[in-house]
Design a protein around this motif. Structure first.
Motif, PDB file in Angstrom:
ATOM      1  N   UNK A  95      -1.297  20.512  18.591  1.00 34.51           N
ATOM      2  CA  UNK A  95      -0.776  21.208  19.781  1.00 34.51           C
ATOM      3  C   UNK A  95      -1.334  22.615  19.942  1.00 34.51           C
ATOM      4  N   UNK A  96      -1.511  23.325  18.819  1.00 33.29           N
ATOM      5  CA  UNK A  96      -2.074  24.676  18.900  1.00 33.29           C
ATOM      6  C   UNK A  96      -3.512  24.631  19.397  1.00 33.29           C
ATOM      7  N   UNK A  97      -4.271  23.635  18.930  1.00 34.54           N
ATOM      8  CA  UNK A  97      -5.657  23.498  19.384  1.00 34.54           C
ATOM      9  C   UNK A  97      -5.713  23.257  20.890  1.00 34.54           C
ATOM     10  N   UNK A  98      -4.792  22.426  21.393  1.00 29.10           N
ATOM     11  CA  UNK A  98      -4.773  22.143  22.829  1.00 29.10           C
ATOM     12  C   UNK A  98      -4.405  23.391  23.625  1.00 29.10           C
ATOM     13  N   UNK A  99      -3.426  24.152  23.136  1.00 29.60           N
ATOM     14  CA  UNK A  99      -3.026  25.379  23.827  1.00 29.60           C
ATOM     15  C   UNK A  99      -4.187  26.363  23.887  1.00 29.60           C
ATOM     16  N   UNK A 100      -4.906  26.518  22.782  1.00 32.34           N
ATOM     17  CA  UNK A 100      -6.052  27.429  22.764  1.00 32.34           C
ATOM     18  C   UNK A 100      -7.134  26.972  23.741  1.00 32.34           C
ATOM     19  N   UNK A 101      -7.386  25.678  23.780  1.00 35.02           N
ATOM     20  CA  UNK A 101      -8.379  25.158  24.720  1.00 35.02           C
ATOM     21  C   UNK A 101      -7.977  25.444  26.159  1.00 35.02           C
ATOM     22  N   UNK A 102      -6.725  25.181  26.487  1.00 33.98           N
ATOM     23  CA  UNK A 102      -6.268  25.359  27.871  1.00 33.98           C
ATOM     24  C   UNK A 102      -6.238  26.838  28.264  1.00 33.98           C
ATOM     25  N   UNK A 103      -5.854  27.715  27.346  1.00 32.65           N
ATOM     26  CA  UNK A 103      -5.850  29.143  27.665  1.00 32.65           C
ATOM     27  C   UNK A 103      -7.265  29.650  27.894  1.00 32.65           C
ATOM     28  N   UNK A 117       4.358  16.655  34.639  1.00 34.76           N
ATOM     29  CA  UNK A 117       3.585  17.888  34.662  1.00 34.76           C
ATOM     30  C   UNK A 117       3.246  18.332  36.071  1.00 34.76           C
ATOM     31  N   UNK A 118       2.891  17.382  36.941  1.00 37.52           N
ATOM     32  CA  UNK A 118       2.590  17.730  38.328  1.00 37.52           C
ATOM     33  C   UNK A 118       3.852  18.181  39.072  1.00 37.52           C
ATOM     34  N   UNK A 119       5.003  17.605  38.747  1.00 39.03           N
ATOM     35  CA  UNK A 119       6.242  18.041  39.382  1.00 39.03           C
ATOM     36  C   UNK A 119       6.547  19.487  39.038  1.00 39.03           C
ATOM     37  N   UNK A 163       1.077  32.884  41.136  1.00 39.71           N
ATOM     38  CA  UNK A 163       2.142  32.195  40.412  1.00 39.71           C
ATOM     39  C   UNK A 163       1.992  30.683  40.524  1.00 39.71           C
ATOM     40  N   UNK A 164       1.613  30.188  41.705  1.00 38.25           N
ATOM     41  CA  UNK A 164       1.399  28.753  41.872  1.00 38.25           C
ATOM     42  C   UNK A 164       0.274  28.238  40.985  1.00 38.25           C
ATOM     43  N   UNK A 210       0.272  25.564  33.588  1.00 34.18           N
ATOM     44  CA  UNK A 210       1.346  25.321  32.626  1.00 34.18           C
ATOM     45  C   UNK A 210       1.885  23.892  32.748  1.00 34.18           C
ATOM     46  N   UNK A 211       1.947  23.372  33.980  1.00 31.40           N
ATOM     47  CA  UNK A 211       2.431  22.008  34.165  1.00 31.40           C
ATOM     48  C   UNK A 211       1.519  20.986  33.502  1.00 31.40           C
ATOM     49  N   UNK A 212       0.207  21.165  33.670  1.00 29.41           N
ATOM     50  CA  UNK A 212      -0.730  20.253  33.018  1.00 29.41           C
ATOM     51  C   UNK A 212      -0.670  20.384  31.501  1.00 29.41           C
TER      52      UNK A 212
END
Length: 343
Positions: free
Chosen positions: A19-27, A269-271, A313-314, A320-322
């Motif tokens: 999970x940490x690896x995914x968060x770093x990738x997305x950030x 996530x899309x919601x 913000x959107x 964040x949703x994805x």
């Protein structure tokens, strides 16, 4: 002499806790995406006639000193690139500017409305999922029966009903019933009520906008749940589990549901990402003091600082949703690793 081949190398990020690896990738990906969104949003607003301060200049209650301060803060006497860099520099310092309509800092204004939108969105998502998923599973288990056809008809009606028409119908129901409020978040005597009475009053005001948001979402989610569940029930491993004598309830709730839930998590996530765009109709018709109604009013009054903050913000909520959906997928299905999202 045998030569042993080493396994293919993986990125160091994927050797971390997944999970940490995914968060770093997305950030890492979010930074250029947000920067591009700010550029496009700024250029889009430049297409409007006049400049950002024209509504203030037409308002006699606004002092010339305040207008001069805003001109200097936005750099309106400088080239367009300098104006964008000035706005971006203020944004990076946490300065979203002042709302020209409410005369308060934009960050303070958004925070004051975020709680109402979050409450409405969470109640809508919870109600939608608690109703749609069981009914979708029930329709799949009773395929082509009168019950299944009735649920499908209900789903079609919900999807065909425009949100604003549904909101108007709910307002008509509220006026005829009498005990349901037709707008607002609380009653005028809310401060005088006890804690239990406050919760009841808030729930009465929350009921209609929640239904307005949930019915259309419920219709689509129920159909998707039914389709996914039917696909899973036809898989060979489900037939094999039944052949081994595993109880039907375990086959359905432990084997089938676990494998049918992945597409639904993506929808969740899309919601989350669509909280702002999805809630403004309900907030507008039921006078709910949330972010959707605030941004709609800001666009109508050309409150530029609020509009820019809302666009940003959107975009943040979309990212964040994805990310939330991907983290939930990793939690539900251990086979999913961070590198599978970027292959």
């Amino acid at each position: 002499m045998a030569v042993t081949s080493s396994p293919p190398s993986r990125s160091r990020a994927f050797d971390l806790w997944p999970p940490l690896a995914l968060v770093l990738q997305r950030l890492t990906q979010a930074v250029p995406v947000l920067l591009l969104i700010t550029v496009l949003s700024f250029l889009l607003l430049q297409l409007a006639p006049g400049d950002f301060l024209d509504p203030l200049r037409a308002d006699p209650s606004v002092s010339q000193e305040f207008i001069a301060q805003e001109e200097a803060r936005l750099g309106l006497d400088k080239p367009l690139v300098w104006q964008y860099l000035t706005w971006l520099g203020n944004l990076l310092q946490g300065d979203f500017g002042v709302s020209y309509t409410y005369r308060v800092p934009v960050a303070q204004l958004i925070l004051s409305r975020a709680g109402a939108t979050l409450l409405l969105a969470v109640s809508s998502v919870v109600l939608t999922w608690l109703v749609a998923i069981p009914l979708g599973i029930l329709g799949a288990l009773r395929q082509n029966t009168p019950l299944d056809r009735a649920l499908q008809l209900l789903s079609y009606l919900g999807q065909a009903m425009p949100s604003f028409v549904l909101a108007i119908l709910l307002l008509i129901v509220a006026q005829n019933v009498g005990w349901l409020p037709v707008g607002g978040m609380t009653s005028v005597y809310f401060a005088e009520l006890s804690l239990g009475e406050k919760l009841l009053d808030l729930g009465r005001h929350l009921l209609l906008p929640t239904l307005a948001l949930s019915i259309t979402s419920f219709a689509g989610l129920q159909r998707i749940t039914r389709g996914n569940f039917l696909d899973v029930l036809r898989q060979e491993y489900i037939q094999a589990a039944r052949a081994r004598g595993i109880p039907e309830w375990r086959v359905i709730w432990l084997h089938a549901l676990r494998n049918a839930v992945n597409p639904l998590i993506t929808i969740l996530g899309f919601e989350f990402a669509n909280l702002l765009s999805g809630s403004f109709i309900a907030e507008f018709f039921f006078n709910w003091p949330g972010l959707g109604k605030l941004l709609l009013e800001a666009v109508q009054s050309f409150d530029i600082n609020v509009v820019m903050a809302g666009l940003l913000l959107g975009a943040v909520m979309l990212i964040l949703g994805n990310l939330l959906a991907d983290l939930l997928l990793m939690w539900v299905d251990p086979r999913i690793r961070p590198d599978s999202f970027f292959s």
